[in-house]
Design a protein around this motif. Structure first.
Motif, PDB file in Angstrom:
ATOM      1  N   HIS A  84      46.227  43.130  49.011  1.00  0.00           N
ATOM      2  CA  HIS A  84      46.808  41.759  49.499  1.00  0.00           C
ATOM      3  C   HIS A  84      47.987  41.530  48.457  1.00  0.00           C
ATOM      4  O   HIS A  84      47.976  41.904  47.311  1.00  0.00           O
ATOM      5  N   TYR A 211      39.765  40.683  56.490  1.00  0.00           N
ATOM      6  CA  TYR A 211      40.984  40.982  56.174  1.00  0.00           C
ATOM      7  C   TYR A 211      40.863  42.382  55.391  1.00  0.00           C
ATOM      8  O   TYR A 211      40.801  42.306  54.166  1.00  0.00           O
ATOM      9  N   TYR A 245      46.607  40.581  57.188  1.00  0.00           N
ATOM     10  CA  TYR A 245      46.557  39.253  56.529  1.00  0.00           C
ATOM     11  C   TYR A 245      46.710  38.027  57.399  1.00  0.00           C
ATOM     12  O   TYR A 245      46.639  38.435  58.709  1.00  0.00           O
TER      13      TYR A 245
END
Length: 605
Positions: A84, A211, A245
């Motif tokens: 991320h 995620y 995300y």
């Protein structure tokens, strides 16, 4: 085959971590980034951290972010877990104020930004972190410093390394690396790997969704010595990644980078020269589940071309002069989309031409360095940057240093799309430092003071974030020391920062205090590593108005890894992140990972 050879072979496969090199003296450690040619670390004046090949197997770092967060003067903020979005703050500066290089070639794009979390650690041989202004040698973006990821090496130890790993959140990884040396002096290297994880629910409040992240990478290089003076090399590096995300539901971010580099080098008695050409194709996509990859709402395809001609001439044993030129073109594809609409800057290109001159001279115990550079930017005209540095050896074991320099950064495509009136950032940086080697420990102390005009900050607004120019001052003190207790090596780091804009507001996501304790040990067939990091209180998001809810509390984290050498060619490793299972955030409304476990098996043949 002994363990040290295996450790060097593992460098193109295993991840890296920061520590003070224990089996390579400072005089022998070589660094490229400081003056763009290889030189001993002991001759580098600027604050420098090297992640050496011999240290790479110390921990099972999953990303470059894991490596950088252990480096003095570096603080990391991440919007979730593996893969991320991550920000790397060097001495309080923004991530995009650090020039990011791979093998001396910038991969920063004015349209694509920096994806620290997506660089595959499987191809890393070492990482060089130069703190302080680098604009007078490298041009735009090097306000806070330069991070150079080295994937090539002069080492030619033949062998093949295979590594398999698994861990929490259904994490899986596999990597390989092979090196072959030929009778004609050529060296061929191949490497590749993949990783994937189901991830976890990164959002606060919770969404009930996990995620995840997945990526693949391939790397190939060939180097050839033509004679005693001339050599050449060529390399191809490819990787892609897919990150899940949250944005009103599960969304996907896809990135792909294909980089081809070739260079020719000359090394004579007095003159060393390098001509390097690099071409990159970069693609970034963002799309929802409903849109799918083929109908991405945000699409950026960037063509990035880099040419470098670098020279260094030794006038005498104590006097060297450097000179060179860089040319760069960035082009955003004609079909670029932004949130489903044609991008305002689609089809635009940027050309930048830079020339520099540098010198390094030694007068007994006094060393002086200087450089000056001019960059012709086709949007922002000419920018002249310069730097001066000095080191004085009080004794062989104690020295003082000082540095002063200027730097600049042009706004990115994304910046200008949202605010066409933005001006380039300009900074002046000052630094003084002391290095001492005592009988029982070493000590390094650095104080810095940086003024930035037109600092670009993206503020949280409603409904969109927006960029603005502000002036800012960033001051700080870094103290690091190393010592041994028996077979255990310790590195202690304390950082104190004072950072604020011209309105007296603190800069977001940056703490005033950071502490680190890095412990490395090797005993018989076991290796052990323990990392402690403390991050003080800080603001959550950049806002132009004060918000008492916009704060992140301090956090203390412990990570540990252990390795057992079953044989000279086989090592089994285990790692635990967040030993105490702290619940914390480094980005407001995004949960950081809780306690996680990993295991890895590596074999060479």
């Amino acid at each position: 085959m002994n363990r040290s050879i295996l450790a060097m072979a593992m460098a193109s496969l295993l991840p890296s971590t920061y520590s003070i090199a224990q089996d390579v003296s400072v005089d022998e450690t070589m660094v490229i980034t400081a003056n763009r040619f290889e030189q001993p670390l002991s001759e580098v004046i600027t604050s420098t951290t090297i992640v050496s090949k011999q240290e790479i197997e110390a921990i099972q770092a999953k990303s470059l972010v894991d490596v950088l967060k252990r480096v003095p003067g570096v603080e990391v903020s991440q919007s979730g877990g593996r893969g991320h979005s991550a920000s790397v703050f060097v001495r309080g500066f923004n991530s995009n104020q650090v020039l990011f290089l791979v093998d001396g070639v910038r991969i920063n794009s004015a349209a694509g930004g920096i994806s620290f979390n997506h660089i595959p650690v499987g191809i890393i041989e070492r990482v060089e972190v130069i703190k302080g202004p680098g604009g007078a040698l490298y041009g735009s973006d090097a306000i806070a410093g330069v991070i150079n990821v080295i994937t090539s090496s002069s080492e030619s130890n033949e062998g093949t390394v295979v590594s398999l790993g698994a861990g929490s959140d259904a994490q899986k990884e596999a990597n390989f690396s092979t090196t072959r040396a030929f009778a004609n002096g050529g060296i061929l290297k191949l490497a590749g790997g993949f990783e994937e994880t189901d991830g976890f629910d990164i959002k606060d409040p919770a969404t009930g969704l996990d995620y995840g992240y997945e990526s693949q990478n391939l790397f190939a290089s060939y180097s050839q010595a033509f004679n005693e003076q001339f050599s050449g090399s060529a390399s191809v590096r490819w990787y892609d990644s897919l990150t899940e995300y949250d944005s009103g539901g599960k969304n996907y971010g896809y990135s792909e980078n294909l980089s081809i580099t070739a260079d020719v080098q000359y090394h004579g008695d007095k003159l060393s020269s390098t001509f390097r050409a690099n071409q990159q194709a970069i693609e970034n996509l963002n799309y929802s589940q409903a849109q799918g990859k083929d109908n991405a709402g945000t699409e950026k395809k960037i063509s990035l071309t880099n040419l470098q001609f670098l020279n260094q001439y030794s006038v005498s044993e104590n006097f060297t002069v450097g000179a060179g030129a860089d040319w760069r073109r960035e082009k955003l594809d004609d079909d670029a989309l932004s949130y489903g609409n044609p991008d305002k800057l689609a089809g635009e290109s940027r050309n930048t031409t830079g020339v520099y001159l540098s010198t390094d001279v030694q007068f007994g115990d006094l060393q002086l360095t200087g450089s000056v550079r001019n960059d012709k930017h086709d949007t922002y005209d000419n920018h002249v940057t310069w730097s001066l540095g000095t080191r004085y050896h009080l004794t062989q074991a104690h020295s003082l240093r000082a540095a002063l320099g200027t730097s600049f950064k042009a706004p990115s495509y994304s910046d200008l799309t949202n605010n066409s009136d933005l001006k380039p950032e300009e900074a002046i940086s000052r630094e003084i430092g002391y290095t001492g080697e005592f009988e029982l420990f070493t000590l390094d102390v650095t104080a810095y003071d940086n003024d930035v005009d037109n600092l670009i900050i993206w503020y949280e607004g409603s409904p969109w974030w927006y960029p603005e120019n502000v002036d800012a001052e960033l001051r700080g003190l870094e103290i690091s020391g190393t010592f041994n207790t028996g077979f255990i090596h310790h590195t202690l780091v304390a950082e104190f920062k004072d950072h604020q804009d011209s309105g007296g507001n603190k800069l977001a996501k940056r703490a005033d205090e950071n502490y680190k304790w890095l412990l490395d040990a090797s005993y018989e067939d076991f290796d052990f590593n323990l990392t402690y990091t403390y991050t003080g209180e800080r603001l959550g998001n950049p806002k132009e108005v004060s918000d008492p809810k916009n704060e992140l509390p301090s956090v203390s984290l412990w990570d540990a890894s252990v390795g057992y050498w079953v044989s000279q060619d086989l090592v089994v490793r285990a790692r635990v992140d967040n030993l105490t299972n702290e619940k914390y955030q480094t980005t407001l409304s995004y949960n950081a990972p809780e306690r996680r476990y990993f295991a890895n098996l590596t074999y060479q043949f």
